[in-house]
Design a protein around this motif. Structure first.
Motif, PDB file in Angstrom:
ATOM      1  N   HIS A  59       0.809  -1.224   0.000  1.00  0.00           N
ATOM      2  CA  HIS A  59       0.000   0.000   0.000  1.00  0.00           C
ATOM      3  C   HIS A  59       0.844   1.276   0.000  1.00  0.00           C
ATOM      4  CE1 HIS A  59      -3.818  -1.877   0.224  1.00  0.00           C
ATOM      5  NE2 HIS A  59      -3.842  -2.166   1.513  1.00  0.00           N
ATOM      6  N   ALA A  60       2.105   1.188   0.340  1.00  0.00           N
ATOM      7  CA  ALA A  60       2.943   2.373   0.543  1.00  0.00           C
ATOM      8  C   ALA A  60       2.927   3.369  -0.620  1.00  0.00           C
ATOM      9  CB  ALA A  60       4.374   1.943   0.863  1.00  0.00           C
ATOM     10  N   PRO A  61       2.941   2.948  -1.887  1.00  0.00           N
ATOM     11  CA  PRO A  61       2.956   3.934  -2.973  1.00  0.00           C
ATOM     12  C   PRO A  61       1.692   4.767  -3.093  1.00  0.00           C
ATOM     13  CG  PRO A  61       3.705   1.769  -3.747  1.00  0.00           C
ATOM     14  CD  PRO A  61       3.086   1.573  -2.396  1.00  0.00           C
ATOM     15  N   PHE A  62       0.633   4.382  -2.386  1.00  0.00           N
ATOM     16  CA  PHE A  62      -0.668   5.020  -2.580  1.00  0.00           C
ATOM     17  C   PHE A  62      -1.035   6.023  -1.497  1.00  0.00           C
ATOM     18  CE2 PHE A  62      -0.608   0.912  -4.649  1.00  0.00           C
ATOM     19  CZ  PHE A  62      -1.069   1.208  -5.926  1.00  0.00           C
ATOM     20  N   VAL A  63      -0.198   6.156  -0.456  1.00  0.00           N
ATOM     21  CA  VAL A  63      -0.461   7.081   0.650  1.00  0.00           C
ATOM     22  C   VAL A  63       0.825   7.816   1.022  1.00  0.00           C
ATOM     23  CG1 VAL A  63      -2.383   5.724   1.570  1.00  0.00           C
ATOM     24  CG2 VAL A  63      -0.059   5.281   2.381  1.00  0.00           C
ATOM     25  N   ALA A  64       0.690   8.832   1.883  1.00  0.00           N
ATOM     26  CA  ALA A  64       1.864   9.612   2.277  1.00  0.00           C
ATOM     27  C   ALA A  64       2.748   8.852   3.257  1.00  0.00           C
ATOM     28  CB  ALA A  64       1.428  10.945   2.887  1.00  0.00           C
ATOM     29  N   HIS A  65       2.121   8.219   4.260  1.00  0.00           N
ATOM     30  CA  HIS A  65       2.907   7.514   5.277  1.00  0.00           C
ATOM     31  C   HIS A  65       2.059   6.436   5.936  1.00  0.00           C
ATOM     32  CE1 HIS A  65       4.818   6.819   9.263  1.00  0.00           C
ATOM     33  NE2 HIS A  65       5.905   6.835   8.516  1.00  0.00           N
ATOM     34  N   ILE A  66       2.710   5.325   6.284  1.00  0.00           N
ATOM     35  CA  ILE A  66       2.056   4.245   7.021  1.00  0.00           C
ATOM     36  C   ILE A  66       2.838   3.974   8.295  1.00  0.00           C
ATOM     37  CG2 ILE A  66       1.338   1.822   7.017  1.00  0.00           C
ATOM     38  CD1 ILE A  66       1.158   1.989   3.960  1.00  0.00           C
ATOM     39  N   ARG A  67       2.154   3.984   9.413  1.00  0.00           N
ATOM     40  CA  ARG A  67       2.725   3.535  10.684  1.00  0.00           C
ATOM     41  C   ARG A  67       2.203   2.131  10.929  1.00  0.00           C
ATOM     42  NH1 ARG A  67       1.180   5.537  16.707  1.00  0.00           N
ATOM     43  NH2 ARG A  67       2.920   4.560  17.838  1.00  0.00           N
ATOM     44  N   ALA A  68       3.092   1.158  10.942  1.00  0.00           N
ATOM     45  CA  ALA A  68       2.698  -0.247  10.991  1.00  0.00           C
ATOM     46  C   ALA A  68       3.156  -0.859  12.311  1.00  0.00           C
ATOM     47  CB  ALA A  68       3.297  -1.002   9.812  1.00  0.00           C
ATOM     48  N   LEU A  69       2.205  -1.409  13.081  1.00  0.00           N
ATOM     49  CA  LEU A  69       2.479  -1.919  14.425  1.00  0.00           C
ATOM     50  C   LEU A  69       2.258  -3.425  14.499  1.00  0.00           C
ATOM     51  CD1 LEU A  69       0.498   0.746  16.514  1.00  0.00           C
ATOM     52  CD2 LEU A  69       2.818   0.928  15.597  1.00  0.00           C
ATOM     53  N   ASP A  70       3.040  -4.079  15.348  1.00  0.00           N
ATOM     54  CA  ASP A  70       2.841  -5.501  15.603  1.00  0.00           C
ATOM     55  C   ASP A  70       3.388  -5.849  16.981  1.00  0.00           C
ATOM     56  OD1 ASP A  70       1.963  -7.932  13.687  1.00  0.00           O
ATOM     57  OD2 ASP A  70       3.399  -8.665  15.170  1.00  0.00           O
ATOM     58  N   PHE A  71       2.859  -6.947  17.574  1.00  0.00           N
ATOM     59  CA  PHE A  71       3.381  -7.470  18.837  1.00  0.00           C
ATOM     60  C   PHE A  71       4.812  -7.993  18.682  1.00  0.00           C
ATOM     61  CE2 PHE A  71      -1.211  -8.749  19.666  1.00  0.00           C
ATOM     62  CZ  PHE A  71      -1.417  -7.835  20.683  1.00  0.00           C
ATOM     63  N   SER A  72       5.074  -8.658  17.550  1.00  0.00           N
ATOM     64  CA  SER A  72       6.269  -9.487  17.396  1.00  0.00           C
ATOM     65  C   SER A  72       7.448  -8.732  16.807  1.00  0.00           C
ATOM     66  CB  SER A  72       5.943 -10.691  16.508  1.00  0.00           C
ATOM     67  OG  SER A  72       7.107 -11.376  16.120  1.00  0.00           O
TER      68      SER A  72
END
Length: 209
Positions: A59-72
């Motif tokens: 999805h990164a090319p389609f928005v300004a910024h992504i904050r991606a979170l995970d437990f692991s």
């Protein structure tokens, strides 16, 4: 669920998980296309439970910024390596206990949660948090295993499996119960799709505004 408790199960599975092909590639691609129909280039997106980062990187090319979170943390190590290899620099991968996440109101245009709500002890609480995080008109895009539709007995089995380390936290709910959680939080259902019996329910829930 603490970050440590959430991460230990998934850390063990991370490398195997990263090698596995997507179970239903056609459905996954459809979900990507539908999701992007709600994106704009200036948007800020939050992904909950990003795993090894494939969806965020896609999805990164389609928005300004992504904050991606995970437990692991191990999942995130793999995700960072994949983003670097792909030349993607507008995704920030962070380890976090998303059940305890507290964000300022109206911080995001889109929140994405694929295969995460059924892994939370209190999915309704997360849905309420996301409603507050979203800007007016923003969307919570999810894909959720509604185990109550086909495997209701898991409601009794899952706690035992988790106690012995064989299963993660599971919330057993039906599709109707999930949709009710969205509308009770104030969302309207903009899109819903069930690829087939036993498949995850894909939902785009919009915050009015």
């Amino acid at each position: 669920m603490t970050t440590t408790a959430g991460s230990s199960f998934w850390d063990r599975l991370a490398d195997k998980y990263a090698r596995q092909p997507i179970a239903d590639e056609a459905a996954y691609q459809t979900k990507l296309r539908v999701s992007r129909s709600y994106f704009r280039p200036d948007m800020t997106l939050l992904e909950l439970g990003c795993g090894t980062g494939s969806t965020a990187i896609s999805h990164a090319p389609f928005v300004a910024h992504i904050r991606a979170l995970d437990f692991s943390e191990r999942m995130l190590e793999i995700a960072r390596d994949k983003a670097k290899a792909a030349g993607v620099d507008n995704v920030t991968f962070e380890q976090a206990d998303i059940a305890a996440l507290s964000e300022p109101a109206e911080s995001y245009d889109i929140v994405l949660g694929l295969s995460i709500l059924h892994l939370l002890k209190h999915p309704d609480a997360m849905i309420g948090k996301v409603f507050a995080m979203l800007r007016p008109g923003g969307c919570f895009i999810t894909s959720t295993a509604c185990l109550g539709d086909t495997m209701a007995a898991l409601k009794f089995i899952a706690p035992l499996g988790r106690a012995v380390g064989l299963l993660p936290q599971l919330s057993v709910m039906s599709s109707a119960q999930l949709l009710d959680k969205f509308t009770s939080a104030g969302f309207t259902i903009a899109h819903q799709w069930l690829p087939g019996r036993g498949k995850a329910l894909f939902v785009v829930a919009r915050k009015p505004g």
